[in-house]
Write a protein that holds these residues in place. Sequence first.
Motif, PDB file in Angstrom:
ATOM      1  N   THR A 191     -30.223  63.396  77.760  1.00 19.64           N
ATOM      2  CA  THR A 191     -31.162  64.690  77.369  1.00 19.64           C
ATOM      3  C   THR A 191     -32.690  64.688  78.145  1.00 19.64           C
ATOM      4  N   THR A 192     -33.144  64.654  78.680  1.00 23.10           N
ATOM      5  CA  THR A 192     -34.209  64.285  80.179  1.00 23.10           C
ATOM      6  C   THR A 192     -34.079  65.202  80.529  1.00 23.10           C
ATOM      7  N   ALA A 193     -34.918  66.069  81.374  1.00 22.95           N
ATOM      8  CA  ALA A 193     -34.371  67.374  82.403  1.00 22.95           C
ATOM      9  C   ALA A 193     -35.784  67.527  82.885  1.00 22.95           C
ATOM     10  N   TYR A 194     -35.826  68.065  84.134  1.00 25.71           N
ATOM     11  CA  TYR A 194     -37.370  68.307  84.558  1.00 25.71           C
ATOM     12  C   TYR A 194     -37.181  69.838  85.012  1.00 25.71           C
ATOM     13  N   ALA A 195     -38.537  70.415  85.765  1.00 26.57           N
ATOM     14  CA  ALA A 195     -39.126  71.702  85.625  1.00 26.57           C
ATOM     15  C   ALA A 195     -40.145  71.951  86.329  1.00 26.57           C
ATOM     16  N   LEU A 196     -39.787  72.507  87.223  1.00 32.59           N
ATOM     17  CA  LEU A 196     -41.637  72.891  88.138  1.00 32.59           C
ATOM     18  C   LEU A 196     -42.529  73.809  86.819  1.00 32.59           C
ATOM     19  N   THR A 197     -43.640  74.108  86.874  1.00 29.14           N
ATOM     20  CA  THR A 197     -44.345  74.882  85.076  1.00 29.14           C
ATOM     21  C   THR A 197     -44.797  75.716  86.714  1.00 29.14           C
ATOM     22  N   VAL A 198     -45.238  76.914  85.477  1.00 29.93           N
ATOM     23  CA  VAL A 198     -45.099  78.653  86.608  1.00 29.93           C
ATOM     24  C   VAL A 198     -46.755  78.313  87.535  1.00 29.93           C
ATOM     25  N   ASP A 199     -47.657  77.045  87.346  1.00 24.94           N
ATOM     26  CA  ASP A 199     -48.101  77.056  88.076  1.00 24.94           C
ATOM     27  C   ASP A 199     -48.033  76.510  89.555  1.00 24.94           C
ATOM     28  N   GLU A 200     -46.486  76.014  89.321  1.00 25.53           N
ATOM     29  CA  GLU A 200     -46.140  75.640  91.113  1.00 25.53           C
ATOM     30  C   GLU A 200     -45.693  76.882  91.057  1.00 25.53           C
ATOM     31  N   LEU A 201     -45.048  77.705  90.611  1.00 20.55           N
ATOM     32  CA  LEU A 201     -44.589  78.508  90.488  1.00 20.55           C
ATOM     33  C   LEU A 201     -45.054  79.967  91.106  1.00 20.55           C
ATOM     34  N   THR A 202     -46.021  80.047  90.758  1.00 25.22           N
ATOM     35  CA  THR A 202     -47.127  81.542  90.926  1.00 25.22           C
ATOM     36  C   THR A 202     -46.972  81.819  92.568  1.00 25.22           C
ATOM     37  N   PRO A 203     -47.897  80.463  92.878  1.00 29.52           N
ATOM     38  CA  PRO A 203     -47.815  80.847  94.498  1.00 29.52           C
ATOM     39  C   PRO A 203     -46.661  81.409  95.679  1.00 29.52           C
ATOM     40  N   VAL A 204     -45.749  81.528  94.999  1.00 31.17           N
ATOM     41  CA  VAL A 204     -44.007  81.646  95.941  1.00 31.17           C
ATOM     42  C   VAL A 204     -44.006  82.761  95.357  1.00 31.17           C
ATOM     43  N   ILE A 205     -44.303  82.995  93.660  1.00 33.35           N
ATOM     44  CA  ILE A 205     -44.259  84.274  93.411  1.00 33.35           C
ATOM     45  C   ILE A 205     -44.979  85.747  94.066  1.00 33.35           C
ATOM     46  N   ARG A 206     -46.670  85.485  94.377  1.00 37.08           N
ATOM     47  CA  ARG A 206     -47.201  86.387  94.838  1.00 37.08           C
ATOM     48  C   ARG A 206     -46.826  86.528  96.229  1.00 37.08           C
ATOM     49  N   ARG A 207     -46.126  85.048  96.704  1.00 37.50           N
ATOM     50  CA  ARG A 207     -46.393  85.941  98.328  1.00 37.50           C
ATOM     51  C   ARG A 207     -45.130  86.248  98.457  1.00 37.50           C
ATOM     52  N   ALA A 208     -44.575  86.863  97.507  1.00 41.50           N
ATOM     53  CA  ALA A 208     -43.107  88.262  97.829  1.00 41.50           C
ATOM     54  C   ALA A 208     -43.073  89.258  98.054  1.00 41.50           C
ATOM     55  N   GLY A 209     -42.401  89.650  98.861  1.00 49.79           N
ATOM     56  CA  GLY A 209     -42.910  91.043  99.598  1.00 49.79           C
ATOM     57  C   GLY A 209     -41.274  91.628  99.628  1.00 49.79           C
ATOM     58  N   ALA A 210     -41.693  93.539 100.394  1.00 49.88           N
ATOM     59  CA  ALA A 210     -40.532  93.488 100.778  1.00 49.88           C
ATOM     60  C   ALA A 210     -39.764  93.348 100.999  1.00 49.88           C
ATOM     61  N   LEU A 211     -39.251  92.337 101.748  1.00 47.79           N
ATOM     62  CA  LEU A 211     -38.278  92.015 103.847  1.00 47.79           C
ATOM     63  C   LEU A 211     -38.418  90.960 103.306  1.00 47.79           C
ATOM     64  N   SER A 212     -36.870  90.487 103.855  1.00 43.91           N
ATOM     65  CA  SER A 212     -36.452  89.119 103.776  1.00 43.91           C
ATOM     66  C   SER A 212     -37.327  88.176 104.759  1.00 43.91           C
ATOM     67  N   VAL A 213     -37.436  86.934 104.083  1.00 43.61           N
ATOM     68  CA  VAL A 213     -37.804  86.065 105.223  1.00 43.61           C
ATOM     69  C   VAL A 213     -36.998  84.438 105.181  1.00 43.61           C
ATOM     70  N   PRO A 214     -37.490  84.207 106.209  1.00 39.01           N
ATOM     71  CA  PRO A 214     -36.152  82.825 107.023  1.00 39.01           C
ATOM     72  C   PRO A 214     -35.948  81.621 105.979  1.00 39.01           C
ATOM     73  N   THR A 215     -34.914  81.242 105.531  1.00 35.17           N
ATOM     74  CA  THR A 215     -35.272  79.527 104.745  1.00 35.17           C
ATOM     75  C   THR A 215     -34.756  78.579 105.275  1.00 35.17           C
ATOM     76  N   GLY A 216     -34.639  78.916 106.730  1.00 34.19           N
ATOM     77  CA  GLY A 216     -34.718  77.171 107.272  1.00 34.19           C
ATOM     78  C   GLY A 216     -33.291  77.006 107.630  1.00 34.19           C
ATOM     79  N   GLY A 217     -32.672  75.683 108.019  1.00 35.33           N
ATOM     80  CA  GLY A 217     -31.043  75.573 107.859  1.00 35.33           C
ATOM     81  C   GLY A 217     -30.799  74.660 106.502  1.00 35.33           C
ATOM     82  N   CYS A 218     -29.445  73.967 106.424  1.00 35.97           N
ATOM     83  CA  CYS A 218     -29.237  73.431 105.108  1.00 35.97           C
ATOM     84  C   CYS A 218     -29.935  72.258 106.358  1.00 35.97           C
ATOM     85  N   ALA A 219     -29.954  71.464 104.413  1.00 37.57           N
ATOM     86  CA  ALA A 219     -30.195  69.654 105.486  1.00 37.57           C
ATOM     87  C   ALA A 219     -28.969  68.965 104.394  1.00 37.57           C
ATOM     88  N   ALA A 220     -28.173  68.406 105.426  1.00 39.07           N
ATOM     89  CA  ALA A 220     -27.496  67.411 105.285  1.00 39.07           C
ATOM     90  C   ALA A 220     -27.454  65.845 105.319  1.00 39.07           C
TER      91      ALA A 220
END
Length: 143
Positions: A113-142
């Motif tokens: 019954t315990t979980a964790y979440a990023l706050t909106v303060d953590e999300l806002t800088p990422v949301i503000r960077r969102a544009g119209a064009l695709s950005v790379p995400t890098g490779g998958c980490a094994a």
Amino acid sequence: VVATVVAFDPARDVAVLRAPGLGLPFLATGAAGVGDLVGIPGHPEGGPLRIANGRIAERITATGRDIYDRNATRRDVFVLAAALAPGDSGAGLIRTDGRLVGLAFAVDPGSPTTAYALTVDELTPVIRRAGALSVPTGGCAAR
């Protein structure tokens, strides 16, 4: 519907997707604090959509590593009193007025019954960077 990654942050493990075929607006964001109630729409264990009820129990600074295990991180995190499961990661924390106040990312393996979440303060800088064009995400980490 085809979605495009338009912002990505490996330290926060967050991507913003643009899916114009859905015809839906962005969710408005808002603040939240300890004691606030939230709804958490997710797909526990990959099953059908359900909305879990949660309460913000605590706000902490969590230390860890980025998704590539290259750099140390510090993140503003809510500790939730909520019964989430694998598959709920990435679910928004939605206040009773419909505003997004966080993003679920982990379940405590020692407490169902315990979980964790990023706050909106953590999300806002990422949301503000969102544009119209695709950005790379890098490779998958094994692991």
